[in-house]
Design an enzyme around this catalytic site. Structure first.
Site, PDB file in Angstrom:
ATOM      1  CG  ASP A   1      -0.481   0.555   2.483  1.00 11.76           C
ATOM      2  OD1 ASP A   1       0.894   0.174   2.835  1.00 11.76           O
ATOM      3  OD2 ASP A   1      -1.113   1.213   3.104  1.00 11.76           O
ATOM      4  CD  GLU A   2       5.236   1.667   2.887  1.00 10.51           C
ATOM      5  OE1 GLU A   2       5.497   2.617   2.957  1.00 10.51           O
ATOM      6  OE2 GLU A   2       5.291   0.559   3.358  1.00 10.51           O
TER       7      GLU A   2
END
Ligand code: TTP
Ligand code: MG
Length: 402
Positions: free
Chosen positions: A111-112
């Site tokens: 998620d990054e």
């Protein structure tokens, strides 16, 4: 190869999705919206919380907490199990959005990602406008929120993205003095690579905030941590980080080969040629701040028979000294009277130092051991050789021994 050295005014974003797994659950299941959603092991089973919605965080629930403990804190929470495949699909959609803004995207986890927007931000009206456009697109197209840090390097951007979650946009100043003031009050733990144990060891020395490292001299730091760690800490304490984006398409291996104009019968010439190839490979490896797991030797004899040999490097390295040792070990085993037509050298299994965990190994506290001292000497030698080559070309310096 998609690798970029940092020009003076680089701009990086670090984008991190908010409560990612839980947010996907709330989006896909509208009845969960606005509620304390806890994703992970069921509350009556062994296992931990993967993540939870911000509504659940108010009760003290967090990632990696045993689900049974989460249940005690938040019995009215809605416990759902992980749909890993689903999160992977959404992660790809998020990545596809990033790629509309710049080709220089380095995913860090599900998620990054880091984005180098130096070259592209002007098309969108600047750094903040670009970050806002990304947030808006994620919100409009995916009905999710992301927090973004905007800074001159990766380390500061990552630090910043976490400062105003959820849906935050945090811009780090560019002036070195302002950066130092920005960092000074933060706990030492915020220096990337400092884990719980290291933080505890620093705390035992009375060091709890980044400002305290800023106040120490580099010599003082070196006495405590050894040269390599001290330099890293010192740089990070002042917000310095020269790492570039490593994209998915960055080469996974590097190699060089040389074909002799006439088949070579002089083994010493083969050795000298190999040495030059290894140094070239090392010189390409180091600027990308990656280490290699395996070295490869290629030899083609005068009868065109070609052999390749490989050897693992443990631990992985980017040091010429160790590449040379491994390359020559392979070559020596193949020594024969036959003339050589081609010699090649390569490295593979390249991994980025993106996680920045160079750092503080507990056993290095107090005194630096022999291996570390040797590593540091090798690094210094490589840096000196690379600098000379950059100025005078590859003929600028030759190694005396191998
Ligand atoms: P994080 O980005 O650390 O957490 P998050 O996105 O849930 O929340 P935040 O708003 O603070 O960024 O991790 C991303 C996902 O990775 C997270 O949604 C679930 C998963 N994860 C685990 O499975 N176990 C863990 O211990 C952590 C930290 C994350
Ligand atoms: Mg997240």
């Amino acid at each position: 190869m998609h690798f970029r050295m940092n020009p003076p005014m680089t701009t990086f974003l670090h984008v991190d999705m908010d409560a990612f797994f839980a947010a996907v659950e709330q989006r896909d299941n509208p009845e969960l919206r606005g509620k304390p959603v806890i994703v992970g092991a069921p509350p009556d089973a062994r296992g931990v919380v993967s993540t939870c919605s911000y509504e659940a965080r108010k009760f003290g629930v967090h990632s990696a907490m045993p689900s049974r403990q989460a249940y005690k804190l938040c019995p009215h929470g809605i416990y759902v199990s992980c749909r890993t495949k689903r999160y992977g699909e959404v992660s790809k959609q998020v990545l596809a959005i990033f790629e509309q803004y710049t080709p220089f995207v380095e995913p860090l986890s599900i998620d990054e990602a880091f984005l180098d927007i130096t070259g592209s931000m002007h098309l969108r009206g600047g750094d903040i406008a670009t970050a806002e456009a990304i947030q808006a697109q994620i919100r409009d197209e995916l009905q999710l929120t992301a927090s973004i840090g905007v800074a001159g390097n990766k380390y500061l951007a990552k630090l910043a993205s976490d400062m105003n979650k959820p849906n935050g946009l945090t811009v780090v100043p560019r002036d070195p003095g302002e950066i130092a003031s920005f960092l000074a009050p933060l706990p030492i733990r915020r220096i990337w690579g400092i884990g719980e144990k290291s933080a505890a060891r620093l705390a035992a020395k009375g060091i709890s905030h980044i400002g305290q490292i800023q106040a120490m001299s580099q010599d003082q730091l070196t006495q405590i941590f050894g040269e390599k760690t001290a330099e890293h800490l010192y740089q990070r304490a002042f917000g310095i980080d020269h790492r570039a984006i490593v994209t998915e398409s960055t080469d996974k291996s590097i190699s060089n080969e040389h074909t002799f104009s006439t088949d070579c019968t002089d083994w010493e010439t083969v050795e000298r040629t190999l040495l030059g190839l290894i140094e070239k490979v090392g010189g390409r490896l180091r600027p990308s701040q990656r280490t290699a797991c395996t070295v490869h030797l290629k030899l083609r004899w005068s009868d065109f028979k070609t052999i390749t040999r490989q050897q693992r490097l443990d631990p992985p390295t980017h040091q010429d000294r160790r590449l040379i040792d491994a390359g020559f070990e392979l070559l020596t085993r193949e020594k024969s009277g036959q003339p050589v037509r081609l010699v090649g050298f390569g490295v593979s299994g390249l991994s980025s130092e993106a996680d920045d965990t160079v750092l503080i190994q507990p056993d290095l506290f107090g005194e630096a051991d022999v291996q570390q001292a040797e590593d540091e000497r090798n690094d210094e030698l490589d840096a000196a050789v690379d600098a000379i080559r950059q100025q005078f070309g590859s003929g600028g310096v030759k190694r005396g021994d191998w």
